[in-house]
Design a protein around this motif. Structure first.
Motif, short mmCIF file in Angstrom:
data_model
loop_
_atom_site.label_atom_id
_atom_site.label_comp_id
_atom_site.label_asym_id
_atom_site.label_seq_id
_atom_site.Cartn_x
_atom_site.Cartn_y
_atom_site.Cartn_z
N SER A 174 0.83 -1.20 0.00
CA SER A 174 0.00 0.00 0.00
C SER A 174 0.86 1.26 0.00
O SER A 174 0.59 2.21 -0.73
CB SER A 174 -0.91 0.00 1.23
N SER A 175 1.90 1.24 0.80
CA SER A 175 2.81 2.39 0.85
C SER A 175 3.50 2.59 -0.49
O SER A 175 3.63 3.72 -0.97
CB SER A 175 3.85 2.17 1.95
N ASP A 176 3.93 1.49 -1.12
CA ASP A 176 4.57 1.59 -2.45
C ASP A 176 3.59 2.13 -3.48
O ASP A 176 3.94 2.99 -4.29
CB ASP A 176 5.10 0.22 -2.89
N SER A 177 2.35 1.64 -3.44
CA SER A 177 1.33 2.12 -4.38
C SER A 177 1.05 3.61 -4.16
O SER A 177 0.90 4.36 -5.12
CB SER A 177 0.03 1.34 -4.21
N GLN A 178 0.99 4.01 -2.93
CA GLN A 178 0.74 5.41 -2.62
C GLN A 178 1.88 6.28 -3.12
O GLN A 178 1.64 7.36 -3.69
CB GLN A 178 0.56 5.59 -1.11
N THR A 179 3.10 5.82 -2.96
CA THR A 179 4.26 6.57 -3.44
C THR A 179 4.23 6.69 -4.96
O THR A 179 4.44 7.79 -5.51
CB THR A 179 5.56 5.89 -2.98
N ARG A 180 3.95 5.58 -5.63
CA ARG A 180 3.89 5.60 -7.10
C ARG A 180 2.77 6.51 -7.59
O ARG A 180 2.93 7.27 -8.55
CB ARG A 180 3.73 4.18 -7.65
N PHE A 181 1.61 6.44 -6.94
CA PHE A 181 0.49 7.28 -7.33
C PHE A 181 0.81 8.76 -7.12
O PHE A 181 0.49 9.60 -7.95
CB PHE A 181 -0.77 6.88 -6.54
N ALA A 182 1.45 9.06 -5.99
CA ALA A 182 1.81 10.45 -5.70
C ALA A 182 2.80 10.97 -6.76
O ALA A 182 2.67 12.10 -7.23
CB ALA A 182 2.42 10.56 -4.31
N GLN A 183 3.75 10.14 -7.14
CA GLN A 183 4.70 10.54 -8.18
C GLN A 183 3.99 10.75 -9.51
O GLN A 183 4.28 11.70 -10.24
CB GLN A 183 5.81 9.50 -8.32
N MET A 184 3.05 9.87 -9.83
CA MET A 184 2.32 10.00 -11.10
C MET A 184 1.49 11.29 -11.11
O MET A 184 1.52 12.04 -12.10
CB MET A 184 1.39 8.79 -11.30
N ILE A 185 0.77 11.58 -10.04
CA ILE A 185 -0.05 12.79 -9.98
C ILE A 185 0.85 14.02 -10.04
O ILE A 185 0.50 15.02 -10.68
CB ILE A 185 -0.93 12.80 -8.71
N LYS A 186 2.01 13.94 -9.40
CA LYS A 186 2.94 15.07 -9.44
C LYS A 186 3.40 15.32 -10.88
O LYS A 186 3.45 16.46 -11.34
CB LYS A 186 4.14 14.75 -8.54
N ASP A 227 5.94 14.85 -1.03
CA ASP A 227 7.12 14.21 -1.62
C ASP A 227 7.14 12.72 -1.30
O ASP A 227 7.51 11.91 -2.11
CB ASP A 227 8.41 14.87 -1.11
N ALA A 228 6.78 12.37 -0.10
CA ALA A 228 6.73 10.97 0.31
C ALA A 228 5.56 10.80 1.27
O ALA A 228 5.22 11.72 2.00
CB ALA A 228 8.03 10.58 1.00
N PRO A 229 4.93 9.64 1.28
CA PRO A 229 3.81 9.44 2.21
C PRO A 229 4.31 9.45 3.64
O PRO A 229 5.47 9.13 3.92
CB PRO A 229 3.26 8.07 1.81
N ALA A 230 3.41 9.82 4.54
CA ALA A 230 3.77 9.86 5.95
C ALA A 230 4.02 8.46 6.46
O ALA A 230 3.36 7.50 6.07
CB ALA A 230 2.64 10.51 6.76
N ASP A 231 4.99 8.35 7.33
CA ASP A 231 5.33 7.06 7.91
C ASP A 231 4.35 6.75 9.04
O ASP A 231 4.30 7.47 10.03
CB ASP A 231 6.77 7.09 8.44
N PRO A 232 3.54 5.68 8.92
CA PRO A 232 2.54 5.39 9.96
C PRO A 232 3.18 5.04 11.30
O PRO A 232 2.56 5.19 12.33
CB PRO A 232 1.73 4.23 9.40
N LYS A 233 4.41 4.57 11.31
CA LYS A 233 5.04 4.21 12.57
C LYS A 233 5.36 5.44 13.40
O LYS A 233 5.34 5.40 14.61
CB LYS A 233 6.32 3.41 12.31
#
Length: 136
Positions: A77-89, A126-132
């Motif tokens: 999920s984190s990888d998908s979110q990062t890729r989606f954020a890069q694509m939208i950017k 730039d990067a998704p928030a780290d849930p930890k």
């Protein structure tokens, strides 16, 4: 003194003393019974606490197992979110280009679709928030 009536044996000093003794015996009996009930209540509470501690430990173990089992899904999920954020950017950057380019037109249409669907602004981190970090 012969005209004096004989004394009633029930009306004497002994009757009030007997009543006080009876009242004290009832009081002591109720106190002893109360202590017995309190002991039973404390034992019940102790057993209940032991059950709750066991239940808490089991729930904690299950939670740890669940977190461990979901770790790959969280990573995906984190990888998908990062890729989606890069694509939208990239789409957002592309939409700011020259209108003659067909890719810019498509990018603007995508941005328009996003805005029409309720997204008022596009803020891409730039990067998704780290849930930890949030959970600590």
């Amino acid at each position: 003194m012969e005209n004096q009536e004989p004394k009633n044996p029930f009306v004497s000093v002994h009757t009030p003393i007997a009543l006080v003794a009876l009242a004290l015996s009832v009081l002591f009996f109720s106190q002893i019974k109360g202590v017995g009930n309190a002991t039973a209540t404390v034992k019940w509470q102790s057993d209940n606490v032991d059950k709750q501690i066991t239940s808490y430990r089991n729930a904690k173990e299950q939670l740890a197992k669940g977190i461990e089992q979901r770790a790959p899904q969280v990573k995906d999920s984190s990888d998908s979110q990062t890729r989606f954020a890069q694509m939208i950017k990239k789409v957002n950057e592309l939409s700011k280009g020259d209108d003659k380019d067909p890719q810019v037109k498509d990018a603007k249409e995508i941005i328009a679709i996003l805005v029409n669907s309720g997204i008022t602004s596009i803020n891409v981190p730039d990067a998704p928030a780290d849930p930890k970090k949030d959970s600590k």
